[in-house]
Design a protein around this motif. Structure first.
Motif, PDB file in Angstrom:
ATOM      1  N   ASP A 123       0.807  -1.223   0.000  1.00  0.00           N
ATOM      2  CA  ASP A 123       0.000   0.000   0.000  1.00  0.00           C
ATOM      3  C   ASP A 123       0.839   1.271   0.000  1.00  0.00           C
ATOM      4  O   ASP A 123       0.295   2.379  -0.042  1.00  0.00           O
ATOM      5  CB  ASP A 123      -0.961   0.013   1.188  1.00  0.00           C
ATOM      6  CG  ASP A 123      -0.253  -0.051   2.538  1.00  0.00           C
ATOM      7  OD1 ASP A 123       0.985   0.144   2.587  1.00  0.00           O
ATOM      8  OD2 ASP A 123      -0.923  -0.298   3.549  1.00  0.00           O
ATOM      9  N   GLY A 124       2.166   1.158   0.082  1.00  0.00           N
ATOM     10  CA  GLY A 124       3.038   2.315  -0.072  1.00  0.00           C
ATOM     11  C   GLY A 124       3.377   3.075   1.186  1.00  0.00           C
ATOM     12  O   GLY A 124       4.420   3.717   1.256  1.00  0.00           O
ATOM     13  N   ARG A 125       2.538   3.042   2.222  1.00  0.00           N
ATOM     14  CA  ARG A 125       2.773   3.821   3.440  1.00  0.00           C
ATOM     15  C   ARG A 125       3.380   2.905   4.489  1.00  0.00           C
ATOM     16  O   ARG A 125       2.887   1.809   4.726  1.00  0.00           O
ATOM     17  CB  ARG A 125       1.457   4.404   3.926  1.00  0.00           C
ATOM     18  CG  ARG A 125       1.592   5.576   4.888  1.00  0.00           C
ATOM     19  CD  ARG A 125       0.252   6.299   4.966  1.00  0.00           C
ATOM     20  NE  ARG A 125       0.272   7.384   5.944  1.00  0.00           N
ATOM     21  CZ  ARG A 125      -0.151   7.273   7.207  1.00  0.00           C
ATOM     22  NH1 ARG A 125      -0.611   6.105   7.639  1.00  0.00           N
ATOM     23  NH2 ARG A 125      -0.111   8.293   8.023  1.00  0.00           N
ATOM     24  N   TYR A 126       4.471   3.379   5.120  1.00  0.00           N
ATOM     25  CA  TYR A 126       5.166   2.507   6.064  1.00  0.00           C
ATOM     26  C   TYR A 126       5.826   3.330   7.164  1.00  0.00           C
ATOM     27  O   TYR A 126       5.903   4.562   7.080  1.00  0.00           O
ATOM     28  CB  TYR A 126       6.206   1.642   5.338  1.00  0.00           C
ATOM     29  CG  TYR A 126       7.468   2.372   4.907  1.00  0.00           C
ATOM     30  CD1 TYR A 126       8.707   2.065   5.468  1.00  0.00           C
ATOM     31  CD2 TYR A 126       7.439   3.367   3.934  1.00  0.00           C
ATOM     32  CE1 TYR A 126       9.871   2.721   5.077  1.00  0.00           C
ATOM     33  CE2 TYR A 126       8.590   4.026   3.536  1.00  0.00           C
ATOM     34  CZ  TYR A 126       9.798   3.701   4.104  1.00  0.00           C
ATOM     35  OH  TYR A 126      10.942   4.356   3.720  1.00  0.00           O
ATOM     36  N   LEU A 127       6.265   2.623   8.207  1.00  0.00           N
ATOM     37  CA  LEU A 127       7.007   3.248   9.302  1.00  0.00           C
ATOM     38  C   LEU A 127       8.465   3.303   8.848  1.00  0.00           C
ATOM     39  O   LEU A 127       9.113   2.265   8.722  1.00  0.00           O
ATOM     40  CB  LEU A 127       6.837   2.410  10.577  1.00  0.00           C
ATOM     41  CG  LEU A 127       7.175   3.035  11.923  1.00  0.00           C
ATOM     42  CD1 LEU A 127       6.680   2.124  13.054  1.00  0.00           C
ATOM     43  CD2 LEU A 127       8.669   3.262  12.097  1.00  0.00           C
ATOM     44  N   PRO A 128       9.025   4.489   8.609  1.00  0.00           N
ATOM     45  CA  PRO A 128      10.303   4.583   7.895  1.00  0.00           C
ATOM     46  C   PRO A 128      11.545   4.318   8.719  1.00  0.00           C
ATOM     47  O   PRO A 128      12.620   4.113   8.150  1.00  0.00           O
ATOM     48  CB  PRO A 128      10.300   6.024   7.376  1.00  0.00           C
ATOM     49  CG  PRO A 128       9.451   6.778   8.364  1.00  0.00           C
ATOM     50  CD  PRO A 128       8.396   5.816   8.815  1.00  0.00           C
ATOM     51  N   ALA A 129      11.441   4.327  10.058  1.00  0.00           N
ATOM     52  CA  ALA A 129      12.635   4.189  10.910  1.00  0.00           C
ATOM     53  C   ALA A 129      13.705   5.165  10.423  1.00  0.00           C
ATOM     54  O   ALA A 129      13.391   6.318  10.106  1.00  0.00           O
ATOM     55  CB  ALA A 129      13.118   2.749  10.928  1.00  0.00           C
ATOM     56  N   SER A 130      14.961   4.729  10.329  1.00  0.00           N
ATOM     57  CA  SER A 130      16.039   5.675  10.035  1.00  0.00           C
ATOM     58  C   SER A 130      16.107   6.134   8.582  1.00  0.00           C
ATOM     59  O   SER A 130      16.920   7.007   8.266  1.00  0.00           O
ATOM     60  CB  SER A 130      17.392   5.073  10.439  1.00  0.00           C
ATOM     61  OG  SER A 130      17.620   5.248  11.821  1.00  0.00           O
ATOM     62  N   THR A 131      15.276   5.582   7.690  1.00  0.00           N
ATOM     63  CA  THR A 131      15.217   6.188   6.364  1.00  0.00           C
ATOM     64  C   THR A 131      14.612   7.593   6.442  1.00  0.00           C
ATOM     65  O   THR A 131      14.721   8.370   5.490  1.00  0.00           O
ATOM     66  CB  THR A 131      14.424   5.317   5.371  1.00  0.00           C
ATOM     67  OG1 THR A 131      13.095   5.092   5.861  1.00  0.00           O
ATOM     68  CG2 THR A 131      15.124   3.986   5.149  1.00  0.00           C
ATOM     69  N   THR A 132      14.023   7.932   7.585  1.00  0.00           N
ATOM     70  CA  THR A 132      13.571   9.298   7.857  1.00  0.00           C
ATOM     71  C   THR A 132      14.721  10.295   7.702  1.00  0.00           C
ATOM     72  O   THR A 132      14.511  11.456   7.327  1.00  0.00           O
ATOM     73  CB  THR A 132      12.993   9.390   9.280  1.00  0.00           C
ATOM     74  OG1 THR A 132      11.906   8.476   9.405  1.00  0.00           O
ATOM     75  CG2 THR A 132      12.513  10.793   9.615  1.00  0.00           C
ATOM     76  N   LYS A 133      15.932   9.873   8.029  1.00  0.00           N
ATOM     77  CA  LYS A 133      17.078  10.788   7.961  1.00  0.00           C
ATOM     78  C   LYS A 133      17.291  11.349   6.559  1.00  0.00           C
ATOM     79  O   LYS A 133      17.804  12.460   6.398  1.00  0.00           O
ATOM     80  CB  LYS A 133      18.337  10.079   8.451  1.00  0.00           C
ATOM     81  CG  LYS A 133      18.322   9.720   9.938  1.00  0.00           C
ATOM     82  CD  LYS A 133      19.608   9.023  10.357  1.00  0.00           C
ATOM     83  CE  LYS A 133      19.662   8.776  11.858  1.00  0.00           C
ATOM     84  NZ  LYS A 133      18.722   7.731  12.316  1.00  0.00           N
ATOM     85  N   LEU A 134      16.925  10.590   5.528  1.00  0.00           N
ATOM     86  CA  LEU A 134      17.010  11.117   4.169  1.00  0.00           C
ATOM     87  C   LEU A 134      16.113  12.344   4.009  1.00  0.00           C
ATOM     88  O   LEU A 134      16.508  13.338   3.390  1.00  0.00           O
ATOM     89  CB  LEU A 134      16.620  10.045   3.167  1.00  0.00           C
ATOM     90  CG  LEU A 134      17.610   8.891   2.969  1.00  0.00           C
ATOM     91  CD1 LEU A 134      16.947   7.757   2.183  1.00  0.00           C
ATOM     92  CD2 LEU A 134      18.871   9.371   2.267  1.00  0.00           C
ATOM     93  N   LEU A 135      14.912  12.278   4.562  1.00  0.00           N
ATOM     94  CA  LEU A 135      13.986  13.403   4.481  1.00  0.00           C
ATOM     95  C   LEU A 135      14.530  14.605   5.251  1.00  0.00           C
ATOM     96  O   LEU A 135      14.523  15.741   4.753  1.00  0.00           O
ATOM     97  CB  LEU A 135      12.623  13.006   5.030  1.00  0.00           C
ATOM     98  CG  LEU A 135      11.959  11.765   4.425  1.00  0.00           C
ATOM     99  CD1 LEU A 135      10.656  11.459   5.151  1.00  0.00           C
ATOM    100  CD2 LEU A 135      11.720  11.949   2.947  1.00  0.00           C
ATOM    101  N   THR A 136      14.997  14.356   6.466  1.00  0.00           N
ATOM    102  CA  THR A 136      15.506  15.434   7.310  1.00  0.00           C
ATOM    103  C   THR A 136      16.680  16.141   6.660  1.00  0.00           C
ATOM    104  O   THR A 136      16.718  17.386   6.565  1.00  0.00           O
ATOM    105  CB  THR A 136      15.944  14.863   8.672  1.00  0.00           C
ATOM    106  OG1 THR A 136      14.817  14.273   9.322  1.00  0.00           O
ATOM    107  CG2 THR A 136      16.536  15.939   9.564  1.00  0.00           C
ATOM    108  N   LEU A 137      17.643  15.375   6.210  1.00  0.00           N
ATOM    109  CA  LEU A 137      18.850  15.978   5.657  1.00  0.00           C
ATOM    110  C   LEU A 137      18.593  16.600   4.292  1.00  0.00           C
ATOM    111  O   LEU A 137      19.191  17.625   3.945  1.00  0.00           O
ATOM    112  CB  LEU A 137      19.956  14.934   5.586  1.00  0.00           C
ATOM    113  CG  LEU A 137      20.420  14.457   6.970  1.00  0.00           C
ATOM    114  CD1 LEU A 137      21.267  13.204   6.856  1.00  0.00           C
ATOM    115  CD2 LEU A 137      21.189  15.553   7.689  1.00  0.00           C
ATOM    116  N   GLY A 138      17.689  15.994   3.510  1.00  0.00           N
ATOM    117  CA  GLY A 138      17.330  16.614   2.239  1.00  0.00           C
ATOM    118  C   GLY A 138      16.723  17.988   2.446  1.00  0.00           C
ATOM    119  O   GLY A 138      17.085  18.959   1.764  1.00  0.00           O
ATOM    120  N   ALA A 139      15.796  18.105   3.394  1.00  0.00           N
ATOM    121  CA  ALA A 139      15.175  19.399   3.681  1.00  0.00           C
ATOM    122  C   ALA A 139      16.206  20.394   4.210  1.00  0.00           C
ATOM    123  O   ALA A 139      16.202  21.572   3.831  1.00  0.00           O
ATOM    124  CB  ALA A 139      14.044  19.219   4.689  1.00  0.00           C
TER     125      ALA A 139
END
Length: 483
Positions: A123-139
């Protein structure tokens, strides 16, 4: 007092129970991993985040050709090469269906060209764990810029003998300077409070009495994220987050975290002033530096582009949370968990990255409330690697390399060996949660963005679940998945 007492109890057993402690914690379901956690007590599992990523030597007897510059008529690969969904499904389907991954598994693969069609599973939506860091650092790279640095200052205080250490939210601020040998193998360079103390002593003539004060008011709100499990900070899985931390909040020569990182940093600074010849009186105290106070000395961090690479490589929780606070400052004027998480989504959404349905509560991925879609990560990777992604390029260069660096040093032992060195990915691990997001180069030489996640995996199948995701990424590298 509660945490001090807890620390003393743990010290009484830490020298003889570490391996047993880890096994007990894993069995009990402790859910956060600091640089994917296990190597704190079982160092063979991964490279050491306190030092640097391991150097991996070429195999004995390998005869490498001489390097030569590319010819002028070299033709770049077409990033818009069409994905073959049926080939992707055939390559990764069995691995993503591995029962060790549990009941909720998602996947997405796309060519690197922005807007390219995706192959998706789940379904595409998931609990990202440390892949969240990609979002944080990209922003952060987008809103602050890759050349942005963080400054730690010392200014004159309100009293005639007061010196104030002012935290600038340097994610990699160190307690001491490196030896020449350490500096040769450390990336990026670190600012440190010992060098800062020497500069202050020189500015004050190398003698006299001073009182140390510290100002960590750049960040606001709680230092322990309400969206984290209650035991994360008390049990030293992650440090309280402040604008003035040295060594990621670690206590000296210890696996424990400081209860008050800002105070701990000020004490290191005070000791360094004493060593430099000044007479330090009293104990450090928190103040707000007077507006326009005279600056005595300052040290500056490496550029954010290099800091981001380091944070991604070793999955630095504290570093990513500090950076997220800076995103909050830049977007909302508030350096807090809440403002940082909101600022990350606002910034990415403003770039056209699909953040539909995304929920973020922190910058590191420790929160089990976070939810993002695979489309968000695919869009981010495409942007970072694309023609408009110069500011975010460190996301690509900073991701660990399969079988060689950072949190992937000891992974990808199974599956097609071709993946080693040609898959770059950010890991994500919590109890029952495994994720991998990055870029794989397929057999035709085409780069593919991918995101795989499983957030209901049986906790006792941790290593088998990780291997299943590794095999899926390796299968992409072995696949002719484009037309």
């Amino acid at each position: 007092m509660g945490r001090d007492l807890r620390h003393s109890r743990r010290w009484s057993v830490v020298h003889w129970l570490p391996p047993l402690l880890v096994l007990a914690l894993l069995a009990a379901g402790v859910g956060a991993y600091r640089f994917e956690w296990g190597q704190r007590y079982l160092p063979g599992l991964a490279a050491d985040p306190v030092t640097e990523p391991e150097q991996v030597l070429a195999p004995a007897g390998l005869d490498l050709p001489e390097w030569s510059p590319p010819v002028d008529d070299a033709v770049a690969l077409d990033p818009a090469t069409a994905l073959a969904p049926d080939r992707v499904a055939a390559a990764v389907g069995d691995d993503l269906a591995d029962p060790d991954l549990g009941r909720h598994v998602v996947g997405a693969v796309a060519a690197l060209a922005p807007g390219s069609p995706e192959w998706t599973s789940g379904d595409g939506r998931y609990l990202p764990a440390s892949t969240t860091k990609l979002l944080t650092l990209g922003a952060a790279l987008e809103v602050l810029g890759p050349d942005h640095t963080f400054t730690t200052r010392v200014v004159r205080g309100p009293g005639p003998r007061d010196v104030v250490l002012v935290g600038g939210g340097d994610p990699l601020l160190a307690s001491r300077s490196l030896t020449l040998a350490e500096a040769e193998s450390t990336y990026p360079a670190r600012a440190d409070v010992t060098t800062l103390a020497l500069d202050v002593a020189a500015a004050l003539g190398g003698q006299g009495r001073v009182r140390v004060r510290f100002d960590d008011s750049l960040f606001t709100g709680p230092t322990d994220n309400p969206a984290w499990r209650r035991d994360y900070v008390p049990d030293d899985i992650v440090s309280p987050i402040t604008a003035l931390m040295v060594d990621g909040g670690d206590e000296p020569d210890s696996d424990l975290k400081a209860d008050e990182p800002s105070l701990a940093a000020a004490r290191v600074f005070a000791d360094a002033l004493s060593a430099a010849g000044l007479r330090v009186t009293g104990q450090p105290r928190r103040v707000v530096a007077p507006p326009g106070a005279e600056e005595l000395a300052a040290v500056e961090s490496a550029p954010l582009s290099e800091v981001a690479e380091r944070i991604l490589d070793v999955s630095d929780n504290e570093g990513s949370e500090v950076v997220a606070h800076h995103v909050g400052l830049a977007t909302a004027g508030a350096g807090s968990f809440e403002a940082g998480a909101a600022g990350v989504l606002t910034t990415l959404g403003g770039l056209g990255i699909d953040v539909t349905g995304a929920e973020l509560y922190d910058g590191s991925g420790l929160s089990r409330r976070n939810r993002v879609s695979t489309a968000t990560l695919i869009d981010l990777l495409q942007h970072a690697a694309g023609p408009d992604g110069d500011a975010m390029r460190s996301l690509v260069t900073g991701m660990p390399v399969a079988g060689f660096t950072g949190s992937l040093t000891y992974r990808f032992a199974e599956g097609p060996a071709v993946a080693r060195g040609v898959v770059r990915a950010k890991t994500g691990t919590l109890t029952g949660v495994h994720a991998l997001a990055g870029i794989a180069v397929d057999r035709e030489g085409h780069a593919l963005a991918f995101v795989f996640g499983a957030d209901r995996s049986p906790p006792d199948e941790r290593y088998d679940a990780q291997e299943a995701l590794d095999r899926a990424a390796a299968s992409l590298a072995a696949c002719r998945c484009t037309r």
